[in-house]
Design a protein around this motif. Structure first.
Motif, PDB file in Angstrom:
ATOM      1  N   PRO A   7     -48.928  20.227  17.299  1.00 48.89           N
ATOM      2  CA  PRO A   7     -49.414  19.295  18.317  1.00 48.89           C
ATOM      3  C   PRO A   7     -48.580  18.503  19.032  1.00 48.89           C
ATOM      4  CG  PRO A   7     -50.148  18.715  16.152  1.00 48.89           C
ATOM      5  CD  PRO A   7     -49.012  20.158  16.088  1.00 48.89           C
ATOM      6  N   ALA A  11     -49.401  17.964  23.019  1.00 47.98           N
ATOM      7  CA  ALA A  11     -49.566  16.645  23.115  1.00 47.98           C
ATOM      8  C   ALA A  11     -48.537  16.976  24.562  1.00 47.98           C
ATOM      9  CB  ALA A  11     -49.218  15.302  22.649  1.00 47.98           C
ATOM     10  N   GLY A  14     -50.096  18.563  27.631  1.00 49.65           N
ATOM     11  CA  GLY A  14     -51.007  17.096  28.213  1.00 49.65           C
ATOM     12  C   GLY A  14     -50.244  16.490  29.159  1.00 49.65           C
ATOM     13  N   LEU A  15     -49.110  15.587  28.878  1.00 50.96           N
ATOM     14  CA  LEU A  15     -48.494  14.257  29.535  1.00 50.96           C
ATOM     15  C   LEU A  15     -48.426  15.176  30.561  1.00 50.96           C
ATOM     16  CD1 LEU A  15     -47.903  11.316  29.296  1.00 50.96           C
ATOM     17  CD2 LEU A  15     -45.898  11.813  27.973  1.00 50.96           C
TER      18      LEU A  15
END
Length: 169
Positions: A7, A11, A14-15
């Motif tokens: 995760p 994350a 994605g950022l």
């Protein structure tokens, strides 16, 4: 261990990809071309003032736009229950220099606008095809009338910037 890191890695990915896309597609500042030619012998100040007045077609420099701070949320009732909610954002077209005066009297104006919006909702104005030209014209006219009563004739128009209806089943 890998299940706990997955995760975090997703994350971060994605950022980073969102940041990259934002930088890639950001609007570039427009280059402003200044016309310094003065064919009619006008002074530079007069020429600049003339350009300022005619720079944006369709706008009158005698007016300014005052966006009301918060949205208006109107419940739409059917048989005593809330069938939908309507959210509106309003702005006023007024004479120059009235912004602070309008913000000082905004609570009274919001109260008057809410009464008009509730009346519009209670007469079925937000049901069916609520964005029809005739429905929106009637609403704008009623809002402008109450703006004149509250703020005086210096208000030229009431603008509906956003309108959204959320139906509940």
């Amino acid at each position: 261990m890998f299940r706990k890191l997955l995760p975090v890695v997703l994350a971060l990915f994605g950022l980073i990809s969102g940041l990259g896309a934002g930088l890639l597609f950001r609007p570039h500042p427009e280059m402003i071309e200044i016309d310094t030619s003065n064919e009619e012998g006008e002074s530079d100040a007069t020429h600049a003032h003339h350009n300022q007045e005619t720079s944006v077609e369709g706008t009158n420099p005698a007016f300014e736009y005052v966006k009301l701070n918060n949205q208006f949320v109107i419940p739409n009732l059917e048989e005593g229950r809330v069938a939908s909610m309507v959210v509106l954002t309003l702005s006023l077209e007024t004479k120059q220099g009235l912004r602070e005066s309008i913000y000082a009297r905004e609570p009274k104006l919001r109260d008057a606008f809410l009464q008009v919006l509730f009346d519009h909702a209670n007469t079925g104005g937000f049901q069916g095809n609520f964005t029809s030209s005739s429905s929106m014209t009637a609403l704008r006219r009623a809002l402008l009338e109450v703006a004149h009563k509250t703020l005086g004739p210096d208000v030229n128009d009431v603008l509906l910037l956003d309108i959204v209806r959320q139906d509940f089943d």
